[in-house]
Design a protein around this motif. Structure first.
Motif, PDB file in Angstrom:
ATOM      1  N   ALA A  97       1.161 -15.083   8.578  1.00  0.00           N
ATOM      2  CA  ALA A  97       1.126 -13.751   7.981  1.00  0.00           C
ATOM      3  C   ALA A  97       1.994 -12.815   8.803  1.00  0.00           C
ATOM      4  CB  ALA A  97      -0.312 -13.226   7.920  1.00  0.00           C
ATOM      5  N   GLN A  98       2.531 -11.802   8.142  1.00  0.00           N
ATOM      6  CA  GLN A  98       3.355 -10.814   8.832  1.00  0.00           C
ATOM      7  C   GLN A  98       2.917  -9.408   8.470  1.00  0.00           C
ATOM      8  OE1 GLN A  98       7.685 -11.171   8.524  1.00  0.00           O
ATOM      9  NE2 GLN A  98       7.820 -10.137  10.506  1.00  0.00           N
ATOM     10  N   PHE A  99       2.974  -8.536   9.462  1.00  0.00           N
ATOM     11  CA  PHE A  99       2.695  -7.106   9.341  1.00  0.00           C
ATOM     12  C   PHE A  99       4.037  -6.450   9.078  1.00  0.00           C
ATOM     13  CE2 PHE A  99      -0.159  -3.748  11.540  1.00  0.00           C
ATOM     14  CZ  PHE A  99       0.421  -2.701  10.855  1.00  0.00           C
ATOM     15  N   GLY A 100       4.205  -5.822   7.920  1.00  0.00           N
ATOM     16  CA  GLY A 100       5.482  -5.240   7.548  1.00  0.00           C
ATOM     17  C   GLY A 100       5.935  -4.129   8.483  1.00  0.00           C
ATOM     18  N   ILE A 101       7.243  -4.000   8.622  1.00  0.00           N
ATOM     19  CA  ILE A 101       7.839  -3.002   9.517  1.00  0.00           C
ATOM     20  C   ILE A 101       7.430  -1.577   9.125  1.00  0.00           C
ATOM     21  CG2 ILE A 101      10.042  -1.930  10.186  1.00  0.00           C
ATOM     22  CD1 ILE A 101       9.605  -4.456  11.634  1.00  0.00           C
ATOM     23  N   THR A 102       7.293  -1.320   7.836  1.00  0.00           N
ATOM     24  CA  THR A 102       6.922   0.026   7.383  1.00  0.00           C
ATOM     25  C   THR A 102       5.428   0.305   7.556  1.00  0.00           C
ATOM     26  OG1 THR A 102       6.442  -0.698   5.129  1.00  0.00           O
ATOM     27  CG2 THR A 102       8.722  -0.053   5.616  1.00  0.00           C
ATOM     28  N   ARG A 103       4.659  -0.725   7.925  1.00  0.00           N
ATOM     29  CA  ARG A 103       3.200  -0.669   8.068  1.00  0.00           C
ATOM     30  C   ARG A 103       2.489  -0.445   6.749  1.00  0.00           C
ATOM     31  NH1 ARG A 103       2.325   3.737  12.473  1.00  0.00           N
ATOM     32  NH2 ARG A 103       0.136   3.146  12.297  1.00  0.00           N
ATOM     33  N   LYS A 104       3.234  -0.632   5.640  1.00  0.00           N
ATOM     34  CA  LYS A 104       2.644  -0.454   4.314  1.00  0.00           C
ATOM     35  C   LYS A 104       2.574  -1.765   3.545  1.00  0.00           C
ATOM     36  CE  LYS A 104       4.071   4.341   3.580  1.00  0.00           C
ATOM     37  NZ  LYS A 104       4.806   5.249   2.669  1.00  0.00           N
ATOM     38  N   ASP A 105       2.897  -2.879   4.197  1.00  0.00           N
ATOM     39  CA  ASP A 105       2.823  -4.140   3.484  1.00  0.00           C
ATOM     40  C   ASP A 105       2.604  -5.311   4.431  1.00  0.00           C
ATOM     41  OD1 ASP A 105       6.212  -5.293   3.110  1.00  0.00           O
ATOM     42  OD2 ASP A 105       5.423  -3.832   4.534  1.00  0.00           O
ATOM     43  N   SER A 106       2.180  -6.417   3.830  1.00  0.00           N
ATOM     44  CA  SER A 106       1.954  -7.640   4.592  1.00  0.00           C
ATOM     45  C   SER A 106       2.103  -8.806   3.636  1.00  0.00           C
ATOM     46  CB  SER A 106       0.550  -7.637   5.199  1.00  0.00           C
ATOM     47  OG  SER A 106       0.279  -8.841   5.882  1.00  0.00           O
ATOM     48  N   PHE A 107       2.489  -9.970   4.173  1.00  0.00           N
ATOM     49  CA  PHE A 107       2.495 -11.161   3.331  1.00  0.00           C
ATOM     50  C   PHE A 107       1.760 -12.286   4.025  1.00  0.00           C
ATOM     51  CE2 PHE A 107       5.232 -13.997   5.583  1.00  0.00           C
ATOM     52  CZ  PHE A 107       6.253 -13.254   6.152  1.00  0.00           C
ATOM     53  N   SER A 144       0.845  -1.192   0.000  1.00  0.00           N
ATOM     54  CA  SER A 144       0.000   0.000   0.000  1.00  0.00           C
ATOM     55  C   SER A 144       0.875   1.235   0.000  1.00  0.00           C
ATOM     56  CB  SER A 144      -0.884  -0.008   1.246  1.00  0.00           C
ATOM     57  OG  SER A 144      -1.523   1.243   1.407  1.00  0.00           O
ATOM     58  N   SER A 145       0.339   2.329  -0.507  1.00  0.00           N
ATOM     59  CA  SER A 145       1.039   3.603  -0.424  1.00  0.00           C
ATOM     60  C   SER A 145       0.747   4.284   0.915  1.00  0.00           C
ATOM     61  CB  SER A 145       0.617   4.520  -1.579  1.00  0.00           C
ATOM     62  OG  SER A 145      -0.787   4.690  -1.575  1.00  0.00           O
ATOM     63  N   SER A 146      -0.230   3.754   1.653  1.00  0.00           N
ATOM     64  CA  SER A 146      -0.624   4.350   2.934  1.00  0.00           C
ATOM     65  C   SER A 146      -0.280   3.421   4.090  1.00  0.00           C
ATOM     66  CB  SER A 146      -2.134   4.598   2.950  1.00  0.00           C
ATOM     67  OG  SER A 146      -2.537   5.384   1.865  1.00  0.00           O
ATOM     68  N   ILE A 147      -0.172   4.007   5.251  1.00  0.00           N
ATOM     69  CA  ILE A 147       0.073   3.241   6.475  1.00  0.00           C
ATOM     70  C   ILE A 147      -1.263   2.745   7.036  1.00  0.00           C
ATOM     71  CG2 ILE A 147       0.746   3.514   8.898  1.00  0.00           C
ATOM     72  CD1 ILE A 147       2.973   5.373   7.935  1.00  0.00           C
ATOM     73  N   PHE A 148      -1.263   1.514   7.507  1.00  0.00           N
ATOM     74  CA  PHE A 148      -2.448   0.980   8.172  1.00  0.00           C
ATOM     75  C   PHE A 148      -2.112   0.565   9.595  1.00  0.00           C
ATOM     76  CE2 PHE A 148      -5.492   1.183   4.886  1.00  0.00           C
ATOM     77  CZ  PHE A 148      -4.851   0.932   3.692  1.00  0.00           C
ATOM     78  N   ASN A 149      -3.105   0.626  10.468  1.00  0.00           N
ATOM     79  CA  ASN A 149      -2.929   0.218  11.864  1.00  0.00           C
ATOM     80  C   ASN A 149      -3.142  -1.272  12.067  1.00  0.00           C
ATOM     81  OD1 ASN A 149      -2.406   2.825  12.725  1.00  0.00           O
ATOM     82  ND2 ASN A 149      -4.565   3.264  13.044  1.00  0.00           N
ATOM     83  N   THR A 150      -3.905  -1.861  11.165  1.00  0.00           N
ATOM     84  CA  THR A 150      -4.211  -3.282  11.244  1.00  0.00           C
ATOM     85  C   THR A 150      -4.192  -3.837   9.822  1.00  0.00           C
ATOM     86  OG1 THR A 150      -5.658  -2.956  13.165  1.00  0.00           O
ATOM     87  CG2 THR A 150      -5.991  -4.984  11.908  1.00  0.00           C
ATOM     88  N   TRP A 151      -3.617  -5.027   9.678  1.00  0.00           N
ATOM     89  CA  TRP A 151      -3.680  -5.741   8.405  1.00  0.00           C
ATOM     90  C   TRP A 151      -4.519  -6.997   8.614  1.00  0.00           C
ATOM     91  CZ3 TRP A 151      -2.198  -4.402   3.592  1.00  0.00           C
ATOM     92  CH2 TRP A 151      -1.302  -3.340   3.459  1.00  0.00           C
ATOM     93  N   LEU A 152      -5.358  -7.281   7.641  1.00  0.00           N
ATOM     94  CA  LEU A 152      -6.266  -8.423   7.714  1.00  0.00           C
ATOM     95  C   LEU A 152      -6.117  -9.272   6.459  1.00  0.00           C
ATOM     96  CD1 LEU A 152      -9.338  -6.224   8.674  1.00  0.00           C
ATOM     97  CD2 LEU A 152      -8.044  -7.649  10.272  1.00  0.00           C
ATOM     98  N   TRP A 153      -6.259 -10.572   6.626  1.00  0.00           N
ATOM     99  CA  TRP A 153      -6.290 -11.474   5.482  1.00  0.00           C
ATOM    100  C   TRP A 153      -7.600 -12.263   5.526  1.00  0.00           C
ATOM    101  CZ3 TRP A 153      -3.060 -11.664   1.364  1.00  0.00           C
ATOM    102  CH2 TRP A 153      -1.854 -10.975   1.475  1.00  0.00           C
ATOM    103  N   TYR A 212      -1.798  -6.720  14.239  1.00  0.00           N
ATOM    104  CA  TYR A 212      -2.056  -5.453  14.916  1.00  0.00           C
ATOM    105  C   TYR A 212      -0.831  -4.594  15.162  1.00  0.00           C
ATOM    106  CZ  TYR A 212      -6.527  -7.732  15.725  1.00  0.00           C
ATOM    107  OH  TYR A 212      -7.728  -8.367  15.560  1.00  0.00           O
ATOM    108  N   LYS A 213       0.374  -5.177  15.029  1.00  0.00           N
ATOM    109  CA  LYS A 213       1.595  -4.404  15.316  1.00  0.00           C
ATOM    110  C   LYS A 213       2.608  -4.605  14.220  1.00  0.00           C
ATOM    111  CE  LYS A 213       3.161  -5.717  19.227  1.00  0.00           C
ATOM    112  NZ  LYS A 213       3.648  -5.976  20.597  1.00  0.00           N
ATOM    113  N   ALA A 214       3.328  -3.535  13.875  1.00  0.00           N
ATOM    114  CA  ALA A 214       4.382  -3.628  12.870  1.00  0.00           C
ATOM    115  C   ALA A 214       5.387  -4.694  13.287  1.00  0.00           C
ATOM    116  CB  ALA A 214       5.080  -2.278  12.716  1.00  0.00           C
ATOM    117  N   GLY A 215       5.726  -5.566  12.333  1.00  0.00           N
ATOM    118  CA  GLY A 215       6.658  -6.647  12.603  1.00  0.00           C
ATOM    119  C   GLY A 215       6.005  -7.915  13.128  1.00  0.00           C
ATOM    120  N   GLU A 216       4.743  -7.837  13.503  1.00  0.00           N
ATOM    121  CA  GLU A 216       4.055  -9.006  14.081  1.00  0.00           C
ATOM    122  C   GLU A 216       3.977 -10.147  13.081  1.00  0.00           C
ATOM    123  OE1 GLU A 216       0.142  -8.030  15.427  1.00  0.00           O
ATOM    124  OE2 GLU A 216      -0.434 -10.102  15.818  1.00  0.00           O
TER     125      GLU A 216
END
Lengths: 114, 110
Positions: free
Chosen positions: B63-73, B25-34, B50-54
């Motif tokens: 699944a992982q929440f990216g450190i930049t809060r702009k990505d997840s896998f 994403s080009s934007s920061i998110f507080n939570t990533w969902l799959w 719920y947390k960057a790096g989680e």
């Protein structure tokens, strides 16, 4: 079954007719959301309610669309004078208001406008 | 507006293989969902972050929440035929608004 339910599951209508869909959320959830999903896309937000108050409406929600949640429980989405472009899956989701309040979806209503 | 990109758009794999898919994403998110969606059904929540790096697992899913809060896998290990479906990532903003990606379609060949 205590999940989100939607009725009907499928609706076929002729252009110009009005249609109404119903959503029953998970009983303890006070937030209710409506989304639209077209083929090959993710769900797009339409509107949401907190209890009976409609708090946000997307620009996707034209004047022909209206949603209600009169007693803060079930909700209805009405589309007046349907157009072929309204053909889509209409999804309802519900969530708690606080905490890790993730949205849980119903099975959707598939609308086909002929 | 906020937009999410998912890659790949579709994938065909042999049963037993591991799967990896990505969301940016080009934007920061507080939570990533799959979420996973099967034909004619609504999306089903698989994992929430719920947390960057989680890094969170749910059975064979990780699944992982990216450190930049702009990505997840999302990774799926040892795929099985019932893994077939469309996998959507979604980001939740500080106002609890959820934005969905376009999805990754997964096909598993027995």
């Amino acid at each position: 079954d205590t999940g989100v339910s939607q009725n009907p599951r499928h609706k076929i209508t002729k252009r110009g007719q009005n249609v109404t869909f119903r959503c029953d959320p998970i009983s303890e959830h006070n937030r209710l959301y409506w989304y639209r999903q077209t083929l090959g896309q993710g769900p797009e937000f339409l509107t949401y309610f907190q209890n009976e108050a409609q708090l946000e409406k997307s620009r996707l929600l034209s004047d022909r669309f209206s949603a209600e949640r009169p007693k803060g429980s079930f909700s209805t989405l009405e589309i007046q004078r349907t157009e072929q472009g309204d053909s889509a899956m209409y999804l309802c989701a519900s969530s708690l208001e606080r905490g890790r309040n993730e949205q849980f979806f119903g099975p959707g209503t598939r609308l086909t406008v002929l | 507006g906020q937009q999410l990109n998912q890659s790949p758009q579709s994938m065909f794999i042999q049963e037993g293989e591991d799967v990896s898919m990505n969301c940016t994403s080009s934007s920061i998110f507080n939570t990533w969902l799959w979420y996973k969606q099967e034909p004619g059904e609504g999306p089903v929540l698989l994992i929430a972050l719920y947390k960057a790096g989680e890094l969170t697992s749910n059975g064979r899913l990780t699944a992982q929440f990216g450190i930049t809060r702009k990505d997840s896998f999302l990774n799926i290990s040892a795929s099985i035929p019932s893994d077939v479906g469309i996998y959507f990532c979604a980001g939740k903003t500080s106002y609890d608004k959820v934005i969905f990606g376009p999805g990754t379609s997964l096909s598993v060949i027995p």
